[in-house]
Design an enzyme around this catalytic site. Structure first.
Site, short mmCIF file in Angstrom:
data_model
loop_
_atom_site.label_atom_id
_atom_site.label_comp_id
_atom_site.label_asym_id
_atom_site.label_seq_id
_atom_site.Cartn_x
_atom_site.Cartn_y
_atom_site.Cartn_z
N GLU A 1 0.79 -1.23 0.00
CA GLU A 1 0.00 0.00 0.00
C GLU A 1 0.82 1.28 0.00
OE1 GLU A 1 -3.59 -2.52 0.78
OE2 GLU A 1 -1.44 -2.74 0.97
N TYR B 1 3.48 2.02 1.99
CA TYR B 1 4.10 2.37 3.26
C TYR B 1 5.61 2.07 3.20
CZ TYR B 1 -0.63 2.90 5.14
OH TYR B 1 -1.91 3.32 5.37
N ARG C 1 2.43 -8.80 4.35
CA ARG C 1 1.48 -8.25 3.37
C ARG C 1 2.30 -7.71 2.21
NH1 ARG C 1 -4.46 -6.13 3.96
NH2 ARG C 1 -4.74 -5.24 1.90
N HIS D 1 -1.82 3.85 -1.77
CA HIS D 1 -2.86 4.83 -1.43
C HIS D 1 -2.89 5.98 -2.42
CE1 HIS D 1 -4.15 2.79 2.07
NE2 HIS D 1 -3.06 2.98 2.77
N GLN E 1 -18.18 5.22 3.85
CA GLN E 1 -18.65 6.46 4.47
C GLN E 1 -18.41 6.52 5.97
OE1 GLN E 1 -22.69 7.52 3.31
NE2 GLN E 1 -22.38 6.65 1.29
#
Length: 672
Positions: free
Chosen positions: A165, A167, A215, A253, A340
């Site tokens: 992701e 990081y 991961r 991201h 949301q």
């Protein structure tokens, strides 16, 4: 159907997982709240009781600089172990297993003390990281190992090393973010040294009988990402270094490709896990938009993966696995991928929860105890608020009669589910329908509630959840039959011409534009969806991207208009707004801000923009400029003398807010 593959145990040698379901890592915001760890213990305990095979916590940093935010959580000192023991004890008492995710945020750290392999600012972060010195790199490796040892002391069954992701670890691996020229950068061997040293150091520190999940970013979805061969090579090295399980990471991201939103097809990325399946022998975990036991079972049964990771589905329903095991999947409160109440909350530094399950992360605060005094309650309107209240109130023991003037329940959800990419809303309607049956809610469709019924049937209280009606606009010519509202269009009551102006660029306007542009949903056609977003299953280029292929046939010319001069879609969800804007650009929607409306006539819609008059030669105007509360019977209900409660759109008619509506229904059910 039954789910034998999903529920089959997984033997890791030194320990066994009771099924193939991993609850994926989610930051909840409780990690930083006062007393939050007690609430986290209750949160994870419910999921363990719900049958999940292995839980992974939200990301915890191994040191100060790796924190996600200045007040972010870390595990670096012995005195921090105690609060974690409460979590592990609760999970183990419930018969579960839990790993802590160790996450160093790298250049995604939202504070001025961030560090990264190189001094390259992330496009989604205002802070520029400092490049790590060799001493800092070696110190961080030791911090990972120390944090893992403390995790073991705290009672965790293992750790997940966050290597995807975008990081820190991912930043070392990719040439995109690692431009070092020393032994920690440059060629591939040097770039993967950091993750391998992290894993080796952890394994040496914790011993053999401790789960290490890595991961791995299998599909970066950014330029200068890893090539497929690099993914394979790193995976093989990680296996040799001692990992127990490899979990799939999809997208950075900062990638401009949606990976977990509701418009992403179910199981859209299982193919990339399958590509790695023949390359390594450790168990592999498929991830992203797996939200039903049917999808999960198929992924494992077909050999695409050994386990499936589901994160937000366990916000939506703690008992997901137990319900699958009981062969009652229809009772699962399905995650609709809306973001949301979970991701949008986290990015706003608020506690995460769930739109369809307001108890998520509120397990110690929002509970539905049996009533001491049974009441007969009339509920007006079977939208999200009315359905939620009815289910929760009846579940507590009240006698609930739900009146709905239309022939089906769902309210605004029945409109939303017609928008391409929002098909998941069907699941919420299905869930509440099942729960109403099980809780003996008396449902009266095609029936309007009025005062005489209230008096004749001796109700004790009235709940008005009668929703909203579209806002009318008083402009010359807007009484023309060619000017319609969004509900009429979604309900199929009108036929529009080829050129259409949409007034209002909030969530309704964006949804309407998408509805008019894409009559066949890409979400229901995974291969088409992948091509439209430029995702290459052949993995010909590093990062897995290709030139997007547009298969759209734009049958209409659409103008999306707003009075405000601000950015179009500015108030859409923080984590999904950019997706909606991108979709409309794919369809060549004309988006115009700063519009003043003059009139509508046979020439079209007369407007001014920057004090310049123009006429949009449109066939129709669709009003998407908000809505007002439907309180047509409020005075009549109050005249009965009974307590009258307003919830959902009947209470507040701002942007259609199912999150608020369902929570209001739940909270009122607790009070009555």
């Amino acid at each position: 159907m039954s789910f034998p593959y999903l529920l089959e145990p997984l033997d890791l040698g030194f320990t066994q997982l009771k099924n193939r379901v991993l609850m994926g890592s989610m930051h909840t915001g409780l990690e930083e709240e006062k007393g939050g760890f007690d609430k986290l213990a209750a949160f994870y305990k419910e999921r363990a009781l719900g049958g999940v095979g292995l839980i992974v916590t939200g990301g915890i940093s191994p040191n100060l600089r790796g924190r996600l935010a200045p007040n972010g959580c870390q595990l670096s000192y012995p005195w921090q172990v105690g609060k974690h023991k409460g979590i592990t004890r609760a999970v183990h008492d419930a018969g579960g297993k839990i790993c802590i995710q160790l996450l160093h945020a790298g250049r995604y750290s939202y504070h001025p003390f961030s560090v990264a392999p190189s001094k390259l600012k992330a496009p989604i972060n205002p802070f520029t990281p400092s490049p790590m010195s060799v001493r800092q790199i070696k110190g961080t490796i030791k911090d990972y190992a120390s944090s893992a040892a403390l995790s073991k002391k705290a009672g965790y069954d293992g750790v997940e090393v966050m290597g995807s992701e975008g990081y820190l670890i991912n930043e070392f691996v990719c040439a995109r973010t690692n431009v070092r020229t020393d032994e920690w950068g440059g060629n591939f061997e040097n770039r993967i040294r950091f993750p391998l040293e992290v894993v080796r150091s952890i394994r040496e520190k914790v011993g053999k009988e401790f789960i290490i999940i890595f991961r791995l970013s299998m599909l970066d979805l950014v330029d200068k990402g890893s090539s497929w061969q690099e993914v394979v090579d790193l995976a093989k090295r990680l296996e040799l270094a001692g990992v127990s399980i490899i979990n799939t990471g999809i997208g950075w991201h900062e990638a401009r490709v949606p990976t977990i939103a509701t418009s992403v097809p179910r199981g859209a990325f299982a193919w990339v896990t399958e590509k790695l399946k023949t390359e390594v022998s450790v168990p592999l975990v498929a991830t992203n938009r797996i939200n039903t036991p049917e999808v999960a079972e198929n992924i494992i049964a077909s050999g695409q993966a050994d386990m499936v990771s589901m994160a937000r589905p366990f916000l939506a329903d703690a008992d997901f696995v137990n319900k699958a095991a009981a062969n009652t999947p229809e009772l699962i409160n399905t995650c609709i991928g809306c973001n949301q109440a979970c991701l949008d909350h986290v990015f706003a530094r608020k506690r995460s929860t769930c739109l369809v399950n307001p108890r998520a992360c509120y397990e110690t605060e929002l509970n539905f105890h049996p009533v001491t005094k049974k009441k007969r309650i009339a509920v007006m309107g079977a939208g999200p608020a009315g359905m939620a209240f009815s289910v929760y109130a009846a579940g507590r023991g009240h006698e609930v009669v739900l009146f709905e003037a239309k022939s089906e329940v769902g309210g605004q959800f029945n409109l939303a589910r017609k928008v391409p990419g929002k098909e998941e809303f069907d699941e919420t309607i299905r869930y509440f329908n099942e729960q109403m049956k099980r809780n003996n809610v008396e449902l009266r469709l095609n029936t309007r509630l009025d005062a005489s019924v209230v008096r004749d049937e001796q109700f004790d209280e009235i709940v008005m959840s009668s929703g909203v009606v579209p806002r009318a606009i008083d402009i010359e010519g807007f009484d023309d039959a060619r000017v319609v509202d969004y509900q009429q269009v979604l309900n199929g009551e009108v036929k529009l011409g080829e050129r259409v102006a949409l007034i209002g660029a909030g969530g309704i306007g964006f949804d309407m534009a998408h509805f008019l542009c894409e009559r066949e949903s890409s979400t229901l056609n995974p291969n088409r969806w992948l091509k439209e977003w430029g995702i290459d299953k052949t993995y010909a280029e590093p990062g897995g991207l290709m030139v997007a292929e547009s298969n759209h046939r734009d049958e209409k010319e659409i103008y999306l208009l707003q009075r405000k001069t601000s950015k179009m879609g500015k108030d859409l969800g923080k984590t999904t707004g950019w997706i909606h804007r991108a979709v409309l650009k794919q369809h060549n929607v004309n988006m115009i801000a700063g519009v003043n409306y003059q009139k509508f006539d046979d020439m079209g819609l007369h407007i001014t923009v920057d004090n310049k008059a123009q006429v949009l030669e449109v066939d129709n105007v669709v009003l998407c400029a908000g809505q007002v509360s439907n309180r047509s019977l409020f005075d009549e209900m109050q005249a009965t003398g009974l307590p009258v409660h307003l919830i959902g759109g009947a209470d507040v008619a701002a942007e259609l807010d199912a999150k608020r509506a369902i929570r209001q229904g739940a909270e009122l059910a607790i009070k009555l």
